[in-house]
Design a protein around this motif. Structure first.
Motif, PDB file in Angstrom:
ATOM      1  N   ARG A  48      21.734   6.327 -12.595  1.00  0.00           N
ATOM      2  CA  ARG A  48      20.525   5.500 -12.484  1.00  0.00           C
ATOM      3  C   ARG A  48      20.542   4.717 -11.175  1.00  0.00           C
ATOM      4  NH1 ARG A  48      20.016   2.198 -17.970  1.00  0.00           N
ATOM      5  NH2 ARG A  48      17.953   1.667 -17.239  1.00  0.00           N
TER       6      ARG A  48
ATOM      7  N   LYS B 186      19.726   6.958  -8.272  1.00  0.00           N
ATOM      8  CA  LYS B 186      18.309   7.314  -8.173  1.00  0.00           C
ATOM      9  C   LYS B 186      17.526   6.224  -7.434  1.00  0.00           C
ATOM     10  CE  LYS B 186      15.296   9.976 -11.063  1.00  0.00           C
ATOM     11  NZ  LYS B 186      14.871  10.290 -12.401  1.00  0.00           N
ATOM     12  N   ILE B 187      17.790   4.987  -7.807  1.00  0.00           N
ATOM     13  CA  ILE B 187      17.085   3.868  -7.160  1.00  0.00           C
ATOM     14  C   ILE B 187      17.460   3.797  -5.688  1.00  0.00           C
ATOM     15  CG2 ILE B 187      16.825   1.358  -7.073  1.00  0.00           C
ATOM     16  CD1 ILE B 187      17.386   1.278 -10.019  1.00  0.00           C
TER      17      ILE B 187
ATOM     18  N   ASP C 176      15.864   6.544  -3.598  1.00  0.00           N
ATOM     19  CA  ASP C 176      14.440   6.302  -3.383  1.00  0.00           C
ATOM     20  C   ASP C 176      14.225   5.229  -2.333  1.00  0.00           C
ATOM     21  OD1 ASP C 176      13.147   8.078  -5.144  1.00  0.00           O
ATOM     22  OD2 ASP C 176      11.668   6.491  -5.506  1.00  0.00           O
TER      23      ASP C 176
ATOM     24  N   SER D  64      14.903   6.616   1.093  1.00  0.00           N
ATOM     25  CA  SER D  64      13.831   7.462   1.637  1.00  0.00           C
ATOM     26  C   SER D  64      12.681   6.597   2.157  1.00  0.00           C
ATOM     27  CB  SER D  64      13.374   8.482   0.606  1.00  0.00           C
ATOM     28  OG  SER D  64      12.332   7.991  -0.161  1.00  0.00           O
ATOM     29  N   ILE D  65      12.378   5.507   1.449  1.00  0.00           N
ATOM     30  CA  ILE D  65      11.304   4.610   1.904  1.00  0.00           C
ATOM     31  C   ILE D  65      11.718   3.901   3.190  1.00  0.00           C
ATOM     32  CG2 ILE D  65      10.141   2.391   1.327  1.00  0.00           C
ATOM     33  CD1 ILE D  65       8.881   4.863   0.007  1.00  0.00           C
TER      34      ILE D  65
ATOM     35  N   LEU E 254       6.216   3.456  -6.691  1.00  0.00           N
ATOM     36  CA  LEU E 254       7.067   4.626  -6.442  1.00  0.00           C
ATOM     37  C   LEU E 254       7.697   5.032  -7.761  1.00  0.00           C
ATOM     38  CD1 LEU E 254       8.681   3.190  -3.266  1.00  0.00           C
ATOM     39  CD2 LEU E 254       7.072   5.049  -3.309  1.00  0.00           C
ATOM     40  N   GLY E 255       7.426   6.248  -8.157  1.00  0.00           N
ATOM     41  CA  GLY E 255       7.919   6.703  -9.457  1.00  0.00           C
ATOM     42  C   GLY E 255       9.090   7.645  -9.338  1.00  0.00           C
ATOM     43  N   SER E 256       9.245   8.454 -10.370  1.00  0.00           N
ATOM     44  CA  SER E 256      10.397   9.359 -10.389  1.00  0.00           C
ATOM     45  C   SER E 256      10.263  10.508  -9.397  1.00  0.00           C
ATOM     46  CB  SER E 256      10.594   9.899 -11.793  1.00  0.00           C
ATOM     47  OG  SER E 256       9.372  10.398 -12.269  1.00  0.00           O
TER      48      SER E 256
ATOM     49  N   GLN F  94       9.828  11.780  -5.923  1.00  0.00           N
ATOM     50  CA  GLN F  94      10.013  11.193  -4.591  1.00  0.00           C
ATOM     51  C   GLN F  94       8.954  11.619  -3.587  1.00  0.00           C
ATOM     52  OE1 GLN F  94      13.852  11.475  -2.877  1.00  0.00           O
ATOM     53  NE2 GLN F  94      14.764  10.096  -4.334  1.00  0.00           N
TER      54      GLN F  94
ATOM     55  N   PHE G 223       8.900  -0.673  -7.111  1.00  0.00           N
ATOM     56  CA  PHE G 223       9.808   0.348  -7.648  1.00  0.00           C
ATOM     57  C   PHE G 223       9.676   0.288  -9.161  1.00  0.00           C
ATOM     58  CE2 PHE G 223      11.174   0.027  -3.398  1.00  0.00           C
ATOM     59  CZ  PHE G 223      11.754   1.228  -3.079  1.00  0.00           C
TER      60      PHE G 223
ATOM     61  N   ILE H 218      11.062   5.137 -12.508  1.00  0.00           N
ATOM     62  CA  ILE H 218      11.984   5.767 -11.559  1.00  0.00           C
ATOM     63  C   ILE H 218      13.284   6.182 -12.256  1.00  0.00           C
ATOM     64  CG2 ILE H 218      13.510   3.960 -10.607  1.00  0.00           C
ATOM     65  CD1 ILE H 218      12.256   4.493  -7.940  1.00  0.00           C
ATOM     66  N   LEU H 219      13.604   5.447 -13.303  1.00  0.00           N
ATOM     67  CA  LEU H 219      14.872   5.679 -13.994  1.00  0.00           C
ATOM     68  C   LEU H 219      14.771   6.742 -15.083  1.00  0.00           C
ATOM     69  CD1 LEU H 219      15.887   1.952 -14.357  1.00  0.00           C
ATOM     70  CD2 LEU H 219      16.697   3.531 -12.655  1.00  0.00           C
ATOM     71  N   GLU H 220      13.532   7.191 -15.329  1.00  0.00           N
ATOM     72  CA  GLU H 220      13.388   8.142 -16.443  1.00  0.00           C
ATOM     73  C   GLU H 220      13.870   9.528 -16.060  1.00  0.00           C
ATOM     74  OE1 GLU H 220       9.310   7.738 -17.548  1.00  0.00           O
ATOM     75  OE2 GLU H 220       9.687   5.726 -18.286  1.00  0.00           O
TER      76      GLU H 220
END
Lengths: 210, 145
Positions: free
Chosen positions: A27, A30-31, A34, A37-38, B82-84, B86, B139, B143-145
């Motif tokens: 988890r 993933k954050i 992201d 990338s931003i 911003l979701g899962s 990318q 965010f 995003i965590l799903e």
């Protein structure tokens, strides 16, 4: 590269804990990915804008110096200095900040002093001086723009570096380590089951023999 | 045997810290464009207590696209979720004004779905270039799903 196993007791509780830890690490990854990338997108955008702003700055200064030398040639150095000494420019720069994905970026904005006139005597001067003053104002605007962009670029770059380190640590050390340990524990439990089965069979044979 | 607690704690802290950091710039409350245009130093207060300044040039650019009633309806900063996935982002639309502003800024028609306009990375870069201070990233927990 062989993954280093985490030293844990080979128990089912530890396996459950490790699985929970792996989920958590994924988890976080993933954050962080992201965010990276931003930040990279913003960094590239800022870099492009900085190049453009630098070009504008050089153009503005070369134009302003040219106009100033024309005005000096027309009025004479002493007369021009006399006029410009009386000029009172009070430009206001509003400084604030904004946030891009957790990075605080400075934000500057040039505001006029609200005066319509530049302060020098319009009767004794010509349009050459007006032109030079106009271009000098553009120089000031370009300088403020480049200051904001360069600082943003530095801050974004530093944050990208930091975020990349976290991503790499998660991707190449923490997550593979956890996965390898989970795999090792699973194999250990399977092995234990097989041993248990073999032992039971042996006991069964011994009991049957009587 | 090593104690697993500090390790777990570190990961938890990291996750919590990252979520807090990435969403620190979220405004406590959004402001109307018409109200911001009247302020001397247009700004909003963020969730971490800091201030987020708006550039007057951007506010004037937005005001030039819409009429006075719409200026009252437009809440700033606009939120980009911003979701899962990318490759894309979603702009949260509370009214139709956001849709109008986004389609004019990107020079393309946009259709909101469930209160969100989906845009792709190149469009996001263009939008952020033109509306640097009047948009803000969110965010999402998705995003965590």
């Amino acid at each position: 590269m062989p993954q280093q196993l985490i030293k844990v007791r080979p128990t089912k509780i530890e396996l459950v804990k490790l699985k929970r830890r792996l989920k958590l690490a994924q988890r976080v990854q993933k954050i962080v990915k992201d965010r990276l990338s931003i930040l990279t997108m913003e960094f590239l955008q800022t870099a492009r804008e900085t190049v453009e702003a630098k070009r504008k700055l050089v153009d503005a200064f070369s134009g302003a110096y040219k106009a100033l030398s024309m005005a000096t040639g027309y009025h004479g150095y002493i007369a021009l200095e006399k006029e410009l000494i009386a000029t009172e420019a009070d430009p206001k720069v509003v400084a604030g900040s904004r946030n891009i994905a957790g990075v605080r970026i400075p934000s500057f904005e040039l505001r006029g002093n609200g005066k319509q006139l530049r302060g020098y005597n319009l009767v004794d001067t010509s349009s050459w001086l007006d032109h030079a003053a106009q271009l000098a104002e553009k120089c000031l605007e370009a300088t403020i723009e480049i200051a904001e962009l360069q600082r943003s670029l530095e801050l974004l770059g530093m944050e990208i570096k930091r975020t990349k380190r976290i991503t790499n640590a998660l991707e190449y050390m923490i997550i593979p380590g956890l996965q390898a340990t989970i795999k090792y524990l699973n194999m250990k439990f399977e092995e234990r089951d097989r041993e248990e089965k073999g032992r039971l069979k042996r006991v069964k044979v011994l009991v049957a023999r009587g | 045997m090593p104690n697993s607690l500090p390790y777990e704690k570190m990961l938890q802290e990291c996750l919590r810290g990252e979520l807090r950091v990435v969403n620190a710039g979220l405004p406590r409350s959004q402001k109307q464009l018409s109200a911001l245009l009247l302020e001397e130093y247009p700004h909003v207060i963020c969730s971490d207590g800091s201030t987020h300044f708006f550039k007057r040039r951007e506010l004037e650019y937005l005001a030039s696209m819409i009429n006075t009633d719409e200026q009252e309806a437009l809440l700033l900063p606009m939120l980009i979720e911003l979701g899962s996935n990318q490759a894309e982002a979603a702009i949260i639309c509370q009214t139709d004004v956001e849709e109008k502003v986004i389609s004019k800024t990107l020079s393309m028609p946009t259709t909101p779905k469930q209160g969100r306009i989906t845009i792709y990375k190149p469009q996001l870069a263009l939008l952020r270039k033109r509306l640097k201070t009047t948009t803000q990233y969110v965010f999402s927990p998705k995003i965590l799903e």
